[in-house]
Scaffold this motif. Structure first.
Motif, short mmCIF file in Angstrom:
data_model
loop_
_atom_site.label_atom_id
_atom_site.label_comp_id
_atom_site.label_asym_id
_atom_site.label_seq_id
_atom_site.Cartn_x
_atom_site.Cartn_y
_atom_site.Cartn_z
N ALA A 106 2.84 -3.83 -16.73
CA ALA A 106 1.92 -4.93 -17.08
C ALA A 106 0.50 -4.60 -16.64
N GLY A 107 0.36 -4.03 -15.45
CA GLY A 107 -0.97 -3.68 -14.96
C GLY A 107 -1.63 -2.63 -15.85
N ARG A 108 -0.88 -1.65 -16.27
CA ARG A 108 -1.45 -0.60 -17.10
C ARG A 108 -1.74 -1.11 -18.52
N GLU A 109 -0.91 -2.01 -19.01
CA GLU A 109 -1.21 -2.64 -20.30
C GLU A 109 -2.49 -3.46 -20.20
N GLN A 110 -2.68 -4.15 -19.07
CA GLN A 110 -3.89 -4.94 -18.89
C GLN A 110 -5.14 -4.05 -18.90
N ILE A 111 -5.03 -2.89 -18.27
CA ILE A 111 -6.15 -1.95 -18.26
C ILE A 111 -6.44 -1.46 -19.68
N SER A 112 -5.40 -1.20 -20.44
CA SER A 112 -5.58 -0.77 -21.83
C SER A 112 -6.23 -1.87 -22.66
N ILE A 113 -5.80 -3.11 -22.47
CA ILE A 113 -6.37 -4.23 -23.20
C ILE A 113 -7.84 -4.42 -22.84
N ALA A 114 -8.18 -4.22 -21.58
CA ALA A 114 -9.57 -4.34 -21.15
C ALA A 114 -10.44 -3.33 -21.90
N LEU A 146 -4.79 -4.80 -9.69
CA LEU A 146 -4.14 -5.64 -8.69
C LEU A 146 -2.63 -5.69 -8.92
N ASP A 147 -2.21 -5.76 -10.18
CA ASP A 147 -0.77 -5.77 -10.47
C ASP A 147 -0.12 -4.46 -10.05
N ILE A 148 -0.80 -3.35 -10.27
CA ILE A 148 -0.25 -2.05 -9.88
C ILE A 148 -0.15 -1.95 -8.37
N THR A 149 -1.19 -2.41 -7.67
CA THR A 149 -1.15 -2.41 -6.20
C THR A 149 -0.05 -3.32 -5.68
N TYR A 150 0.11 -4.47 -6.33
CA TYR A 150 1.17 -5.41 -5.94
C TYR A 150 2.54 -4.76 -6.10
N ALA A 151 2.73 -4.01 -7.18
CA ALA A 151 4.00 -3.32 -7.39
C ALA A 151 4.25 -2.31 -6.27
N GLN A 152 3.20 -1.62 -5.83
CA GLN A 152 3.36 -0.66 -4.73
C GLN A 152 3.75 -1.38 -3.44
N ASN A 153 3.19 -2.55 -3.20
CA ASN A 153 3.56 -3.33 -2.01
C ASN A 153 5.01 -3.80 -2.10
N LEU A 154 5.44 -4.15 -3.31
CA LEU A 154 6.84 -4.54 -3.48
C LEU A 154 7.78 -3.37 -3.20
N GLU A 155 7.35 -2.18 -3.50
CA GLU A 155 8.18 -1.01 -3.20
C GLU A 155 8.36 -0.86 -1.69
N ALA A 232 8.22 -11.13 5.06
CA ALA A 232 6.86 -11.34 5.57
C ALA A 232 5.89 -10.43 4.83
N SER A 233 6.30 -9.18 4.61
CA SER A 233 5.47 -8.25 3.85
C SER A 233 5.36 -8.66 2.39
N HIS A 234 6.47 -9.11 1.82
CA HIS A 234 6.48 -9.51 0.41
C HIS A 234 5.51 -10.65 0.14
N PHE A 235 5.59 -11.71 0.95
CA PHE A 235 4.75 -12.87 0.69
C PHE A 235 3.30 -12.62 1.09
N ALA A 236 3.08 -11.72 2.03
CA ALA A 236 1.69 -11.33 2.32
C ALA A 236 1.08 -10.63 1.11
N ALA A 237 1.88 -9.82 0.43
CA ALA A 237 1.40 -9.15 -0.79
C ALA A 237 1.12 -10.16 -1.89
N VAL A 238 1.94 -11.20 -1.98
CA VAL A 238 1.71 -12.25 -2.97
C VAL A 238 0.39 -12.96 -2.70
N VAL A 239 0.15 -13.30 -1.43
CA VAL A 239 -1.10 -13.98 -1.07
C VAL A 239 -2.30 -13.09 -1.36
N GLU A 240 -2.19 -11.80 -1.00
CA GLU A 240 -3.30 -10.88 -1.25
C GLU A 240 -3.62 -10.80 -2.74
N ARG A 241 -2.60 -10.63 -3.54
CA ARG A 241 -2.83 -10.51 -4.99
C ARG A 241 -3.43 -11.79 -5.56
#
Length: 351
Positions: A106-114, A146-155, A232-241
């Motif tokens: 989704a993040g990469r599609e968003q970049i393409s759409i931009a 931001l979506d790509i970074t969020y995916a990395q945090n989810l990993e 704790a890490s997961h929801f911190a990433a949600v707040v950051e995004r």
């Protein structure tokens, strides 16, 4: 004049992103695009040099369609070979991997759409639309990052859950051994009540129960610690995004205010657009806000002080009281979430 624009709204989420083939290369960025975007390295590092283009125009070439092959292989069969104790968490972790792939796509599609939005604005031959669409494209590109970074945090969050799954898998043999000996004792008591093997089996059962008792304690300790740490890490990433998305969205709305949508009659010409400097300043303001952004969250306290065997360490076993205030009890640490330190050793289980 009353505004004719619709009120802000949240578009429905789409869960129909194609799943990425694990063996295939990830979807490509638009040709010429450098991953990271305009604000990629603003992350509170004042030493980072910022010499970036404020336009997507320099990125030539077509956009990617984001399509990828359906996932095939033996991965879906692995759950059936997992120990019974770890099957459910294995499936959860597997599902999280699909979520991560979807956010990345989704993040990469968003970049393409931009990039497509910027190219379309240029083709309109309208200076105002060309400039505003280009600047909005920059904002949309950053939202994709931001979506790509969020995916990395989810990993990272998913990796913590894997440690619980591994402990569950290591405990299963001790449960099976205890159950097997118990069944054998019951069988002998039914068929050969006077068998001398019963004494040996009962002694072996005592040892198996002691071993299983240790393993279950290790599993309980690690599960509670890692579950707290992971989410704790997961929801911190949600707040950051979400907070960074809010920053970008607000500045993007400021860009829209620069576009004069006053109707004209045939034959009239619009005033010359001369707000390029203002639009560039809005981008600079957005970059500055993201650079100065810090994660401010209520701390999640933890009393998990485990030694190498996933048992209470000497520092934590000395005191019996637990308080949510970290300053009161030195043995209590805090789970800061994404980007924070978590003072918890990695246990090496003895099962």
């Amino acid at each position: 004049m009353a505004s004719l624009l619709p009120p802000p709204y949240t578009p429905p989420r789409s869960f129909l992103f194609p799943r990425r083939n694990a063996s295939a290369a990830p979807p490509a960025y638009p040709p010429g695009y450098i991953p990271g975007g305009l604000f990629a390295k603003y992350a509170n590092d004042p030493r980072e040099k910022r010499n970036r283009s404020l336009s997507l125009r320099s990125k030539k070439g077509g956009a990617t369609d984001g399509q990828s092959g359906r996932r095939f292989g033996f991965g879906s069969m692995r759950a059936s070979t997992q120990p019974e104790l770890s099957k459910k968490l294995y499936r959860l972790i597997k599902s999280e991997n699909h979520v991560i792939s979807n956010y990345t796509n989704a993040g990469r599609e968003q970049i393409s759409i931009a990039s497509q939005l910027s190219d379309w604005g240029l083709s309109t031959n309208d200076d105002a639309i060309s400039d505003i669409s280009d600047k909005i494209g920059v904002m949309l590109s950053e939202l994709g990052e931001l979506d790509i970074t969020y995916a990395q945090n989810l990993e990272d969050f998913r990796t913590v859950l894997k440690s619980v799954r591994n402990v569950e898998a290591s405990v299963q043999p001790s449960r099976d051994k205890r159950a097997k000996i118990t069944d054998e004792i019951q069988r002998l008591k039914y068929r050969e009540p006077q068998s001398p093997k019963l004494v040996l089996l009962e002694q072996e059962l005592v040892r198996a129960e002691a071993e299983n008792l240790v393993a279950e304690a290790q599993l309980s300790n690690v599960t509670r610690q890692k579950l707290k740490e992971a989410y704790a890490s997961h929801f911190a990433a949600v707040v950051e995004r979400s907070q960074k998305q809010e920053i970008l969205a607000k500045h993007a709305r400021r860009l829209l205010s620069l576009l004069d949508d006053t109707p004209v009659v045939p034959g009239d010409s619009r005033p010359t657009y001369d707000l390029e400097r203002d639009s560039r300043q809005i981008l600079a303001d957005a970059e500055e806000d993201l650079r100065n952004w810090t994660l401010e969250l209520e701390e999640v306290p933890t009393n998990a002080q485990l030694d190498a065997g996933a048992m209470p360490s000497s520092a934590s076993s000395g005191g019996g009281a637990h308080s949510p205030v970290a300053e009161t009890h030195p043995q209590q640490t805090t789970l800061h979430g994404a980007g924070g330190e978590v003072e918890a050793p990695k246990p090496e289980l003895v099962v």
